[in-house]
Design a protein around this motif. Sequence first.
Motif, short mmCIF file in Angstrom:
data_model
loop_
_atom_site.label_atom_id
_atom_site.label_comp_id
_atom_site.label_asym_id
_atom_site.label_seq_id
_atom_site.Cartn_x
_atom_site.Cartn_y
_atom_site.Cartn_z
N LEU A 144 0.60 -1.67 -0.05
CA LEU A 144 -0.10 0.19 -0.12
C LEU A 144 0.15 1.80 -0.20
O LEU A 144 0.53 2.37 -0.59
CB LEU A 144 -0.88 -0.44 1.34
CG LEU A 144 -2.36 -1.09 0.93
CD1 LEU A 144 -2.45 -1.03 3.01
CD2 LEU A 144 -2.63 -0.65 0.28
N ARG A 145 1.63 1.22 0.38
CA ARG A 145 2.76 2.51 0.35
C ARG A 145 3.54 2.81 -0.97
O ARG A 145 3.57 3.67 -0.91
CB ARG A 145 4.14 2.10 1.79
CG ARG A 145 5.19 3.50 2.18
CD ARG A 145 4.18 3.99 2.62
NE ARG A 145 5.55 5.39 2.61
CZ ARG A 145 5.46 6.64 1.90
NH1 ARG A 145 5.23 6.16 0.85
NH2 ARG A 145 6.54 7.02 2.51
N GLY A 146 3.94 1.88 -1.49
CA GLY A 146 4.31 2.14 -2.87
C GLY A 146 3.51 2.28 -3.73
O GLY A 146 4.19 3.59 -4.42
N ARG A 147 2.03 1.30 -3.73
CA ARG A 147 1.72 1.93 -4.80
C ARG A 147 0.22 3.17 -4.90
O ARG A 147 0.64 4.00 -5.48
CB ARG A 147 0.75 0.70 -5.25
CG ARG A 147 -0.61 0.71 -5.67
CD ARG A 147 -1.39 0.01 -5.74
NE ARG A 147 -0.74 -1.61 -6.58
CZ ARG A 147 -0.05 -1.52 -7.69
NH1 ARG A 147 -0.57 -1.15 -8.70
NH2 ARG A 147 0.76 -2.75 -7.69
N TYR A 148 0.63 3.94 -3.46
CA TYR A 148 -0.42 4.53 -2.78
C TYR A 148 0.33 5.74 -2.42
O TYR A 148 -0.19 6.56 -1.80
CB TYR A 148 -2.26 3.73 -2.34
CG TYR A 148 -2.86 3.23 -2.71
CD1 TYR A 148 -3.26 3.68 -4.05
CD2 TYR A 148 -2.52 1.65 -2.33
CE1 TYR A 148 -3.51 2.69 -4.97
CE2 TYR A 148 -3.53 1.28 -2.99
CZ TYR A 148 -4.46 1.50 -4.04
OH TYR A 148 -4.81 0.73 -5.09
N LEU B 240 -1.76 9.61 -0.80
CA LEU B 240 -2.59 9.37 -0.46
C LEU B 240 -2.23 10.70 0.67
O LEU B 240 -1.13 11.35 0.17
CB LEU B 240 -2.11 8.47 0.93
CG LEU B 240 -2.43 6.74 0.47
CD1 LEU B 240 -1.77 5.79 0.96
CD2 LEU B 240 -3.71 6.83 0.75
N PRO B 241 -3.24 11.18 1.77
CA PRO B 241 -2.73 12.15 2.65
C PRO B 241 -1.47 12.03 3.03
O PRO B 241 -0.83 11.35 3.45
CB PRO B 241 -4.12 12.63 3.45
CG PRO B 241 -4.88 11.39 2.70
CD PRO B 241 -4.96 10.69 2.05
N ASP B 242 -1.36 12.89 3.80
CA ASP B 242 0.45 13.36 4.14
C ASP B 242 -0.41 12.15 5.93
O ASP B 242 0.56 12.00 6.48
CB ASP B 242 0.67 14.76 5.35
CG ASP B 242 1.21 15.04 3.57
OD1 ASP B 242 1.62 14.11 2.65
OD2 ASP B 242 1.21 16.18 3.97
N ASP B 243 -1.31 13.42 5.95
CA ASP B 243 -1.08 11.82 7.49
C ASP B 243 -1.58 10.58 7.22
O ASP B 243 -1.28 9.23 8.19
CB ASP B 243 -3.09 12.26 8.04
CG ASP B 243 -2.90 13.65 8.60
OD1 ASP B 243 -2.04 14.66 8.85
OD2 ASP B 243 -3.87 14.40 9.23
N ALA B 244 -2.23 9.92 6.39
CA ALA B 244 -1.95 8.58 6.34
C ALA B 244 -0.66 8.21 5.96
O ALA B 244 -0.45 7.19 6.08
CB ALA B 244 -3.03 8.08 4.95
N VAL B 245 0.00 8.58 4.61
CA VAL B 245 1.54 8.24 5.05
C VAL B 245 2.18 8.78 6.37
O VAL B 245 2.87 7.05 6.89
CB VAL B 245 2.01 9.30 4.17
CG1 VAL B 245 3.54 8.55 3.89
CG2 VAL B 245 0.68 9.45 2.99
N ALA C 37 0.94 7.69 9.10
CA ALA C 37 0.02 6.88 9.99
C ALA C 37 0.59 5.34 8.97
O ALA C 37 1.57 4.26 9.89
CB ALA C 37 -1.61 6.47 10.41
N LEU C 38 0.68 5.24 8.53
CA LEU C 38 1.04 3.74 7.45
C LEU C 38 2.84 3.52 7.57
O LEU C 38 2.94 2.78 7.75
CB LEU C 38 1.18 3.61 5.86
CG LEU C 38 1.00 2.60 5.43
CD1 LEU C 38 0.48 1.63 5.33
CD2 LEU C 38 0.95 2.44 3.86
N ASP C 39 3.39 4.50 8.08
CA ASP C 39 4.88 4.74 8.61
C ASP C 39 5.02 4.54 9.41
O ASP C 39 5.50 3.34 9.82
CB ASP C 39 5.56 5.87 7.49
CG ASP C 39 5.41 6.18 6.17
OD1 ASP C 39 5.65 5.23 5.80
OD2 ASP C 39 5.73 7.38 6.18
#
Length: 348
Positions: A212-216, A220-225, A227-229
């Motif tokens: 998900l991190r590599g594809r989107y 993605l919004p900065d907050d989502a990135v 949170a994903l990290d």
Amino acid sequence: MGSSETDETLESHGTEIGKRTNSLTRLREWFLVDGDRLFVAALVSVAVFVLFLVMNEIGFIAFTNGDSITRLAGGMIAGTFSLVTLVVSINQLILSQEFASAGDAREQLEGVMRFRDDVAETANVPASPASPTRLLELLVESINHHAARLDDAVSSYDDEGRALIDKYTNSIEESTERINDTLEHTTFGTFRAVSAAVGYDTAWQLYVAKHLRGRYGDSLPDDAVDALDDLIGTLQLFNTTREHFKTTYLQRELTRFSQLTIYCGVPAILAAMTIGFIYADLAGPTISAVYLPFVVSALIAVVITPLSLLVAYILRTATVTRRTASVGPMLPQKDPDAGPFSVSYDDE
């Protein structure tokens, strides 16, 4: 990734020991990993005792030939000595891992302290818990928290990946609830804590998060990135914690197995010698033929006690090792065509 892929079930392809669908599976899991090893070993010995009685009852075997039984007793004595020697060798191997110079010991301590600092920073607590079980709980809560942050951050995200991210965060919530239910009533001295940690599917969750991190990541919004990290980092910490605790627990298990085998080795050898003495009289067995099958079967059950312990403990250690043979998002048990992702070289 096409939109059709988001409709596929985001199912786990990892261990997920906690998911047991029927009684046969639960029984197998109990016998392999969950059951008390002493009780499992006792069941094996009792099963052998009953098996010999049944085979004698149906006429498949007999206890009347003194020469055959005496040879069998001699073989059991030799086999027990060999098994005890093997266990002593295993114990020596475990002990060799405990020896360390001052420099090595300091290096190990510094590594553990750095790891605990990373856990405290990730979980935003003053210090990580001293109890291994509580430490696992803290990491599980952190994983759930970051997954909830990710779900909130994409609530207004209108893209084809939204459905997949929702399924992913929902699966994390279900997994963390299962492991929390187990850890809350568990101490590290029991196997349930290690079993819960082994059963948590960090490999699959880390694989999906990296995808998900590599594809989107760019859309993605900065907050989502963020949170994903954070979620990826916490999953990696959990994986490291599990490997450390699994190794520590298995060392303790193998050490206990060595002790129990030595304790049972002497009675096993004495029982085998007793079988030989029963048939040593030239006039025949010294016990009445009515009681002979029961006495000899019971003595055989005692003789195989070290072997029963070996079966019980090696089944657990081998199963746990097989289920955690891969570190990180490498899934040897995953079917090549399974899962929601289709990736090829230079995939846009």
